[in-house]
Design an enzyme around this catalytic site. Structure first.
Site, mmCIF file in Angstrom:
data_model
loop_
_atom_site.group_PDB
_atom_site.id
_atom_site.type_symbol
_atom_site.label_atom_id
_atom_site.label_comp_id
_atom_site.label_asym_id
_atom_site.label_seq_id
_atom_site.Cartn_x
_atom_site.Cartn_y
_atom_site.Cartn_z
ATOM 1 N N LYS A 1 -5.193 -15.081 7.549
ATOM 2 C CA LYS A 1 -6.164 -15.950 8.225
ATOM 3 C C LYS A 1 -5.930 -17.407 7.833
ATOM 4 O O LYS A 1 -5.932 -18.302 8.683
ATOM 5 C CB LYS A 1 -7.604 -15.499 7.896
ATOM 6 C CG LYS A 1 -7.964 -14.187 8.584
ATOM 7 C CD LYS A 1 -9.266 -13.576 8.058
ATOM 8 C CE LYS A 1 -9.441 -12.162 8.590
ATOM 9 N NZ LYS A 1 -10.622 -11.469 8.085
ATOM 10 N N GLN B 1 -14.962 -11.726 3.556
ATOM 11 C CA GLN B 1 -14.021 -10.632 3.791
ATOM 12 C C GLN B 1 -14.643 -9.300 3.349
ATOM 13 O O GLN B 1 -15.110 -9.178 2.229
ATOM 14 C CB GLN B 1 -12.708 -10.908 3.028
ATOM 15 C CG GLN B 1 -11.605 -9.914 3.295
ATOM 16 C CD GLN B 1 -11.116 -9.941 4.747
ATOM 17 O OE1 GLN B 1 -10.986 -10.992 5.355
ATOM 18 N NE2 GLN B 1 -10.871 -8.769 5.305
ATOM 19 N N ASP C 1 -17.324 -14.624 12.279
ATOM 20 C CA ASP C 1 -16.949 -13.203 12.330
ATOM 21 C C ASP C 1 -17.878 -12.453 13.291
ATOM 22 O O ASP C 1 -17.593 -11.328 13.695
ATOM 23 C CB ASP C 1 -17.058 -12.579 10.925
ATOM 24 C CG ASP C 1 -15.707 -12.226 10.343
ATOM 25 O OD1 ASP C 1 -14.712 -12.251 11.097
ATOM 26 O OD2 ASP C 1 -15.648 -11.926 9.139
#
Ligand code: NAD
Length: 283
Positions: free
Chosen positions: A51, A95, A118
């Site tokens: 990422k 994450q 997200d």
């Protein structure tokens, strides 16, 4: 059989994002993404590095907050709050998975929904199910983008999704419904999985189990989207679908690697740009 090429499409998207970043920089806005990682899970570290690298490629500023596995939940929330209040940060992601001692949903809910790139915050999950504007979780978003790129009609299609997680299966169900597909969603307690997969015009699989789907479970000319990521005994990345077997029978299939994975990263960048553009409107 034709491949749903996620590498090609994600590269095109990234070129477009780079252009948008350059345009934002002319307004003195450098899009910023903060990534929080807790513990030292190797797979998670790999995803975070991918990422960050993708951010670098398109000119998005990214910062990674690494925290030890034994960290106190409140410290993670404090870091999120710091990022919530940092005007140079447009997107915040934590994450997953988090260590067992940490309440994942509490941590996600600490993220300002306007920075939740997200798309896991209940506000954004609710928004997509109501077809309102919000951040769409990157993997389901990438799946729909990929299908649309190949001009695959979704309206009225029978879609079967195997895997009902909060981050992939459930939001993907909402997105297909929003496109007027008829959706069946299966999970570990689904009886006779094959009966459901055989009914699909479009089959999406997000489970994390090698060779879960074989050619006897699909009808001819189905479209297969393999979202699973697994390492086989030889250490090679493979999906949930028995590719060699299924690809002989289907019309389209997304490969692993090279299908949904690169799309996920591209859509995360897209969400970050979307957030940064709001800064321009607020000027
Ligand atoms: P998860 O473990 O949260 O959910 C798995 C789902 O599969 C659950 O709903 C479970 O009930 C269901 N399931 C388990 N065994 C089953 C079986 N035998 N038959 C039917 N359903 C079964 O996982 P997740 O986070 O949604 O991820 C799923 C897979 O997708 C993993 O392999 C993950 O690595 C991959 N993934 C890929 C991307 C990407 O960018 N390509 C992104 C996220 C997740």
């Amino acid at each position: 059989m034709k491949l749903l090429d996620g590498i090609k499409l994600s590269n095109e998207i990234k070129i477009d994002i780079k252009r948008q970043v350059q345009a934002l920089k002319k307004h003195d806005i450098t899009p910023g993404l903060a990534v929080i990682i807790v513990g030292d899970d190797t797979a998670s570290m790999t995803y975070v590095n991918m990422k960050s690298k993708a951010c670098d490629t398109v000119g998005i500023y990214s910062i990674v907050h690494k925290m030890p596995a034994n960290i106190n939940e409140q410290k993670i929330i404090d870091t999120i709050n710091m990022m919530n209040n940092n005007d140079n940060i447009d997107g915040i992601l934590v994450q997953l998975p988090l260590p067992n001692n940490i309440d994942e949903s509490k941590v996600i809910q600490a993220i300002n929904p306007q920075k939740d790139v997200d798309g896991f915050h209940p506000f954004n999950i609710g928004s997509i199910s109501l077809k309102l504007d919000g951040f769409i979780p990157a993997t389901p978003y990438g799946v729909i983008k990929l299908l649309k790129q190949y001009k695959i009609e979704l309206k009225g299609k029978n879609v079967c999704i195997v895997g009902a997680s909060n981050i992939v299966g459930k939001p993907l169900m909402s997105l297909f419904l929003n496109e007027y597909a008829t959706v069946q969603i299966c999970h570990i307690y689904t009886k006779n999985l094959k009966q459901h997969t055989l009914n699909a015009d479009i089959l999406c699989v997000a489970v994390g189990k090698i060779n879960l789907i074989t050619s006897d479970m699909i009808k001819e000319d189905v479209i297969v989207v393999d979202i699973g990521i697994n390492k086989n005994e030889q250490g090679k990345l493979v999906g949930d679908v028995d590719f060699d077997d299924v690809s002989k029978k289907c019309e389209y299939i997304s490969p692993v690697p090279g299908g949904v994975g690169p799309m996920t990263i591209a859509m995360l960048l897209d969400n970050t740009i979307k957030s940064a553009k709001k800064r321009k409107k607020d000027e």
